[in-house]
Write an enzyme that holds these catalytic residues in place. Structure first.
Site, short mmCIF file in Angstrom:
data_model
loop_
_atom_site.label_atom_id
_atom_site.label_comp_id
_atom_site.label_asym_id
_atom_site.label_seq_id
_atom_site.Cartn_x
_atom_site.Cartn_y
_atom_site.Cartn_z
N ASP A 1 -3.20 -18.34 0.20
CA ASP A 1 -4.30 -18.99 -0.65
C ASP A 1 -5.17 -20.06 0.15
O ASP A 1 -6.07 -20.10 -0.09
CB ASP A 1 -3.60 -19.41 -2.01
CG ASP A 1 -2.29 -20.31 -1.66
OD1 ASP A 1 -1.72 -20.36 -0.42
OD2 ASP A 1 -1.72 -20.88 -2.70
N ASP B 1 -12.29 -8.50 4.08
CA ASP B 1 -13.60 -8.86 3.43
C ASP B 1 -13.93 -10.16 3.24
O ASP B 1 -15.38 -10.26 3.46
CB ASP B 1 -13.24 -8.24 2.03
CG ASP B 1 -13.54 -6.78 1.87
OD1 ASP B 1 -13.47 -6.12 3.11
OD2 ASP B 1 -14.11 -6.17 1.24
N ASP C 1 -6.32 -6.95 4.06
CA ASP C 1 -7.54 -6.26 3.27
C ASP C 1 -8.33 -7.29 2.94
O ASP C 1 -9.62 -7.26 2.97
CB ASP C 1 -6.93 -5.37 2.27
CG ASP C 1 -7.90 -4.50 1.63
OD1 ASP C 1 -9.12 -4.05 2.33
OD2 ASP C 1 -7.95 -4.66 0.16
N LYS D 1 2.94 -15.38 2.37
CA LYS D 1 3.18 -16.20 0.94
C LYS D 1 4.46 -16.74 0.75
O LYS D 1 5.41 -16.25 -0.19
CB LYS D 1 2.60 -15.41 -0.29
CG LYS D 1 2.62 -15.94 -1.71
CD LYS D 1 1.49 -17.18 -1.50
CE LYS D 1 1.49 -17.87 -2.94
NZ LYS D 1 0.64 -18.97 -2.99
N TYR E 1 0.71 -1.24 0.05
CA TYR E 1 0.08 -0.14 0.10
C TYR E 1 0.57 1.27 0.02
O TYR E 1 0.45 2.17 -0.44
CB TYR E 1 -0.98 0.05 1.22
CG TYR E 1 -2.20 -0.52 1.17
CD1 TYR E 1 -2.28 -2.00 0.79
CD2 TYR E 1 -3.54 0.19 1.32
CE1 TYR E 1 -3.62 -2.58 0.92
CE2 TYR E 1 -4.59 -0.40 1.19
CZ TYR E 1 -4.71 -1.81 1.00
OH TYR E 1 -6.05 -2.52 0.71
C1 IPM Z 1 -10.18 -1.15 4.12
C2 IPM Z 1 -10.61 -0.30 2.85
C3 IPM Z 1 -9.42 0.42 2.34
C4 IPM Z 1 -8.17 -0.30 2.27
C5 IPM Z 1 -9.62 1.42 1.25
C6 IPM Z 1 -10.78 2.15 1.21
C7 IPM Z 1 -8.37 2.03 0.84
O1 IPM Z 1 -10.77 -1.39 1.99
O2 IPM Z 1 -10.30 -0.06 5.23
O3 IPM Z 1 -10.06 -2.45 3.93
O4 IPM Z 1 -7.75 -0.92 1.40
O5 IPM Z 1 -7.43 -0.64 3.56
MG MG Z 2 -10.88 -3.35 2.63
#
Ligand code: IPM
Ligand code: MG
Length: 346
Positions: free
Chosen positions: A216, A244, A240, A184, A139
């Site tokens: 993975d 999700d 990240d 990884k 990042y």
């Molecule tokens: C999160 C979001 C952020 C990230 C974005 C909005 C930049 O997806 O907080 O997980 O990738 O960290």
């Molecule tokens: Mg995110």
């Protein structure tokens, strides 16, 4: 002593869920005798509209001086084409506040377990925390985009890796004492370093079990056997993606809070979901992630565990009573859910 909280309502449903969060905070604070003041600042698209930048200096200065920062949500389609997007403001805020440790708890509310896309026996015992490194890695490495090639550099220092590992192992001591370190290392140099440092840090925590997983296969295990995890620790990009994925287990993004910590500065608390511009301004946004983020703030920044538990219990009770917004299958609006939670604070 009075604590100072900076509130960043942001975009979309942000202002509505922030209002709910602050109402519940005020009600809980009265019950536990917690003294605080809130200052509101512009952030994200709202700040771009007002000043051209998603993280104005006045917001950053206030956040740095705060005891804690509460953020609702940022992002809006109108700001997708601007030179500096709202998301840039979030990344800058994390970097400026040195928020290297992102904590995302994943648990299943019994009242919502039917929402999970997984079979009930798979999710019944799910209760884990993702500890994501937040200010390093790909990042924040060099990003170079040219017409016919591009690169992004993934770089980590040993120090950056060690401090997030310590966070994870320390947290595991307050839980089921198991850390899963995800990398990884069969391909990436940063992961080879990560893997070795995880083994080294584990030696200082003989009471905590360390398991390594490749990213993975970890992604697969999160669906096939999610209850095996207690504390997951991983680098920025893997965290990240996996967070999700983890957010799908409860069947809704709408009930998951998060905290981001630095070494000794203010922490930031925010729902993991986005700004839901499609339903903004209608009074129907689900405030639960925001309310649970307020609870995390009380516990982790202000050592007010009783206040945190009071809010968490009230949220569980509200869901148990079937008082929930439409995204969870209910018919209540934001204000009704908020009032119900306040009425169950005890
Ligand atoms: C999160 C979001 C952020 C990230 C974005 C909005 C930049 O997806 O907080 O997980 O990738 O960290
Ligand atoms: Mg995110």
């Amino acid at each position: 002593m009075e604590k100072h909280i900076v509130s960043l309502a942001g975009d979309g449903i942000g202002p509505e869920i922030m209002a709910a969060g602050l109402e519940v905070l005020a009600a809980a604070a009265r019950k536990i005798g917690f003294n605080y003041e809130v200052s509101e600042r512009l952030f994200g698209g709202a700040a771009i509209a007002a000043s051209g930048h998603p993280l104005p200096d006045s917001t950053l200065t206030a956040a740095k001086k705060a005891d804690a920062v509460l953020l609702a949500a940022i992002g809006s389609p109108e700001y997708n084409q601007v030179p500096v997007r709202p998301e840039q403001g979030l990344l800058a805020l994390r970097k400026e506040l040195h928020l290297f440790a992102n904590i995302r708890p994943v648990q299943i509310f019994p009242a919502l377990k039917h929402l999970s896309p997984l079979k009930e026996q798979l999710i019944r015992d799910v209760d884990f925390v993702i500890v994501r490194e937040l200010t390093g890695g790909i990042y924040f490495g060099e990003h170079q985009l040219e017409a016919d090639k591009a690169h992004d550099i993934n770089a980590y220092s040993a120090e950056e890796i060690r401090r997030i590992l310590y966070k994870a192992f320390t947290l595991a001591r307050r839980r089921r004492r198991k850390v899963t370190s995800i990398d990884k290392e069969n391909v990436l140099a940063t992961s080879k370093l990560w893997h070795r440092l995880a083994d080294e840090v584990a030696e200082e925590f003989p009471d905590v079990t360390l398991e390594h997983q490749l990213v993975d296969s970890a992604a697969m295990l999160m669906i096939t056997d999610p209850s095996r995890f207690d504390v997951i620790v991983t680098e920025n990009l893997f965290g990240d993606i996996l967070s999700d994925e983890a957010s799908v287990l409860p069947g809704t993004l709408g009930v998951m809070p998060s905290a981001s910590h630095s070494e000794d500065g203010p922490s930031l608390y925010e729902p993991i979901h986005g700004s839901a511009p499609d339903i903004a301004g209608q009074g129907i946004a689900n405030p639960i992630s925001m309310l649970l983020s307020v609870a995390m703030m009380l516990r982790e920044s202000f050592a007010e565990a009783a206040g945190a538990e009071m809010i968490e219990r009230a949220v569980s009770e509200t869901l148990k009573q079937g008082i929930m917004t439409r995204d969870l299958g209910g018919s209540a609006d934001t204000a009704e859910v908020t009032e119900a939670v306040i009425s169950y604070l005890d």
